[in-house]
Design a protein around this motif. Structure first.
Motif, PDB file in Angstrom:
ATOM      1  N   PRO A  36      36.768 -25.204  52.392  1.00 51.46           N
ATOM      2  CA  PRO A  36      37.107 -26.152  51.616  1.00 51.46           C
ATOM      3  C   PRO A  36      37.913 -27.364  52.394  1.00 51.46           C
ATOM      4  O   PRO A  36      38.224 -26.952  53.140  1.00 51.46           O
ATOM      5  CB  PRO A  36      38.506 -25.457  50.780  1.00 51.46           C
ATOM      6  CG  PRO A  36      38.766 -23.855  51.724  1.00 51.46           C
ATOM      7  CD  PRO A  36      37.318 -23.322  52.507  1.00 51.46           C
ATOM      8  N   ARG A  37      37.821 -28.445  51.691  1.00 48.28           N
ATOM      9  CA  ARG A  37      38.574 -29.510  52.759  1.00 48.28           C
ATOM     10  C   ARG A  37      39.955 -29.450  52.050  1.00 48.28           C
ATOM     11  O   ARG A  37      40.351 -28.964  51.381  1.00 48.28           O
ATOM     12  CB  ARG A  37      38.045 -30.637  52.227  1.00 48.28           C
ATOM     13  CG  ARG A  37      36.156 -30.799  52.198  1.00 48.28           C
ATOM     14  CD  ARG A  37      35.442 -32.429  52.899  1.00 48.28           C
ATOM     15  NE  ARG A  37      36.574 -33.194  51.669  1.00 48.28           N
ATOM     16  CZ  ARG A  37      36.291 -33.825  50.536  1.00 48.28           C
ATOM     17  NH1 ARG A  37      34.960 -34.034  50.866  1.00 48.28           N
ATOM     18  NH2 ARG A  37      36.950 -34.834  50.288  1.00 48.28           N
ATOM     19  N   PRO A  38      40.510 -29.259  53.320  1.00 51.64           N
ATOM     20  CA  PRO A  38      42.304 -29.952  53.206  1.00 51.64           C
ATOM     21  C   PRO A  38      42.439 -31.249  52.117  1.00 51.64           C
ATOM     22  O   PRO A  38      41.669 -32.628  51.999  1.00 51.64           O
ATOM     23  CB  PRO A  38      42.989 -30.525  54.534  1.00 51.64           C
ATOM     24  CG  PRO A  38      41.870 -30.813  55.440  1.00 51.64           C
ATOM     25  CD  PRO A  38      40.581 -30.144  55.017  1.00 51.64           C
ATOM     26  N   ALA A  98      52.050 -28.146  49.208  1.00 52.95           N
ATOM     27  CA  ALA A  98      51.899 -27.194  49.346  1.00 52.95           C
ATOM     28  C   ALA A  98      50.535 -26.784  50.086  1.00 52.95           C
ATOM     29  O   ALA A  98      50.479 -26.250  50.923  1.00 52.95           O
ATOM     30  CB  ALA A  98      52.109 -26.107  48.272  1.00 52.95           C
ATOM     31  N   ASP A  99      49.556 -27.402  49.357  1.00 55.42           N
ATOM     32  CA  ASP A  99      48.442 -27.722  49.876  1.00 55.42           C
ATOM     33  C   ASP A  99      47.741 -25.683  50.160  1.00 55.42           C
ATOM     34  O   ASP A  99      47.164 -25.713  50.655  1.00 55.42           O
ATOM     35  CB  ASP A  99      47.392 -28.458  50.611  1.00 55.42           C
ATOM     36  CG  ASP A  99      46.205 -28.563  51.491  1.00 55.42           C
ATOM     37  OD1 ASP A  99      45.791 -28.376  49.969  1.00 55.42           O
ATOM     38  OD2 ASP A  99      46.050 -29.134  52.163  1.00 55.42           O
ATOM     39  N   PRO A 100      47.869 -24.949  48.877  1.00 54.31           N
ATOM     40  CA  PRO A 100      47.181 -23.590  49.176  1.00 54.31           C
ATOM     41  C   PRO A 100      45.508 -23.524  49.109  1.00 54.31           C
ATOM     42  O   PRO A 100      45.437 -22.983  49.713  1.00 54.31           O
ATOM     43  CB  PRO A 100      47.654 -23.833  47.521  1.00 54.31           C
ATOM     44  CG  PRO A 100      47.547 -24.161  46.732  1.00 54.31           C
ATOM     45  CD  PRO A 100      47.854 -25.964  47.375  1.00 54.31           C
ATOM     46  N   VAL A 101      45.205 -24.414  49.260  1.00 56.76           N
ATOM     47  CA  VAL A 101      43.547 -24.506  49.374  1.00 56.76           C
ATOM     48  C   VAL A 101      43.334 -24.593  50.950  1.00 56.76           C
ATOM     49  O   VAL A 101      42.871 -23.656  51.607  1.00 56.76           O
ATOM     50  CB  VAL A 101      42.107 -25.436  48.299  1.00 56.76           C
ATOM     51  CG1 VAL A 101      41.588 -24.762  48.973  1.00 56.76           C
ATOM     52  CG2 VAL A 101      42.843 -25.052  47.147  1.00 56.76           C
ATOM     53  N   GLN A 105      42.699 -19.777  54.508  1.00 56.65           N
ATOM     54  CA  GLN A 105      41.108 -19.573  55.791  1.00 56.65           C
ATOM     55  C   GLN A 105      41.430 -18.274  55.687  1.00 56.65           C
ATOM     56  O   GLN A 105      42.392 -17.875  56.236  1.00 56.65           O
ATOM     57  CB  GLN A 105      41.568 -20.571  56.437  1.00 56.65           C
ATOM     58  CG  GLN A 105      41.188 -21.889  56.255  1.00 56.65           C
ATOM     59  CD  GLN A 105      41.173 -23.157  57.345  1.00 56.65           C
ATOM     60  OE1 GLN A 105      40.803 -23.057  58.420  1.00 56.65           O
ATOM     61  NE2 GLN A 105      40.995 -24.787  57.136  1.00 56.65           N
ATOM     62  N   ARG A 106      39.965 -17.402  55.997  1.00 56.15           N
ATOM     63  CA  ARG A 106      39.428 -16.473  56.665  1.00 56.15           C
ATOM     64  C   ARG A 106      39.967 -16.585  58.419  1.00 56.15           C
ATOM     65  O   ARG A 106      39.784 -17.525  58.883  1.00 56.15           O
ATOM     66  CB  ARG A 106      38.329 -15.748  56.042  1.00 56.15           C
ATOM     67  CG  ARG A 106      37.811 -14.684  56.583  1.00 56.15           C
ATOM     68  CD  ARG A 106      36.404 -14.288  56.173  1.00 56.15           C
ATOM     69  NE  ARG A 106      36.202 -12.698  56.692  1.00 56.15           N
ATOM     70  CZ  ARG A 106      35.692 -12.296  55.491  1.00 56.15           C
ATOM     71  NH1 ARG A 106      35.058 -12.822  54.959  1.00 56.15           N
ATOM     72  NH2 ARG A 106      35.304 -11.000  55.705  1.00 56.15           N
ATOM     73  N   GLN A 107      40.815 -15.042  58.134  1.00 65.81           N
ATOM     74  CA  GLN A 107      40.932 -15.776  59.661  1.00 65.81           C
ATOM     75  C   GLN A 107      39.899 -14.246  60.526  1.00 65.81           C
ATOM     76  O   GLN A 107      39.190 -13.284  59.715  1.00 65.81           O
ATOM     77  CB  GLN A 107      42.154 -14.987  60.104  1.00 65.81           C
ATOM     78  CG  GLN A 107      42.881 -15.377  59.633  1.00 65.81           C
ATOM     79  CD  GLN A 107      43.828 -16.155  60.470  1.00 65.81           C
ATOM     80  OE1 GLN A 107      43.915 -16.172  61.260  1.00 65.81           O
ATOM     81  NE2 GLN A 107      44.579 -16.875  60.025  1.00 65.81           N
ATOM     82  N   ASP A 108      39.080 -15.029  61.822  1.00 69.68           N
ATOM     83  CA  ASP A 108      38.782 -14.028  63.177  1.00 69.68           C
ATOM     84  C   ASP A 108      38.850 -13.028  63.140  1.00 69.68           C
ATOM     85  O   ASP A 108      40.202 -13.049  63.935  1.00 69.68           O
ATOM     86  CB  ASP A 108      37.894 -14.909  63.937  1.00 69.68           C
ATOM     87  CG  ASP A 108      36.781 -14.667  63.987  1.00 69.68           C
ATOM     88  OD1 ASP A 108      35.790 -13.274  64.035  1.00 69.68           O
ATOM     89  OD2 ASP A 108      36.561 -15.041  65.285  1.00 69.68           O
ATOM     90  N   PRO A 109      38.903 -11.802  62.984  1.00 66.85           N
ATOM     91  CA  PRO A 109      39.481 -10.836  63.533  1.00 66.85           C
ATOM     92  C   PRO A 109      38.858 -10.337  64.069  1.00 66.85           C
ATOM     93  O   PRO A 109      39.983  -9.532  65.745  1.00 66.85           O
ATOM     94  CB  PRO A 109      38.882  -9.378  63.115  1.00 66.85           C
ATOM     95  CG  PRO A 109      37.229  -9.759  62.457  1.00 66.85           C
ATOM     96  CD  PRO A 109      37.502 -10.763  61.548  1.00 66.85           C
TER      97      PRO A 109
END
Length: 112
Positions: A36-38, A98-101, A105-109
């Protein structure tokens, strides 16, 4: 194939003309559906101005029925619709602020 009435029947009816020869579209570079774009391109002042403006509009819309109810007059259907619309405006303003989208973002483990 055509029947007695001149109407197409069989496999030619299910496919539009020229569908076999249509080339596939090349992939478009840029963010895909998974990234998603901010909001407002990451412009914080744009989000702050728009979100605050929507919140203030919600307060202004809400003030009309509130003043009427303060005088002891029962709310009408129009007043209830105004209150509902004001709640929607306020929710929209909070979402823009708030811009929840953009935050989820998925964190890299591998890199915490």
């Amino acid at each position: 194939m055509t029947g007695t009435s001149g109407v197409l029947s069989g496999p030619a009816m299910s496919r539009p003309r020229g569908a076999e020869a249509a080339p596939e579209a090349p992939p478009v570079p840029g963010p895909g559906p998974g990234s998603p774009r901010p909001l407002f391109g990451g412009c914080w002042s744009c989000r702050l101005l728009s979100g605050a403006g929507l919140l203030m509009a919600a307060v202004w819309v809400y003030q009309g029925p509130r003043n009427t109810m303060k005088r002891g007059i029962a709310p009408s259907m129009g007043a209830i619709a105004q209150i509902t619309f004001a709640a929607g405006l306020a929710g929209w303003g909070i979402v823009i602020l708030a811009d929840p989208v953009g935050r989820w973002q998925r964190q890299d483990p591998k890199n915490p």
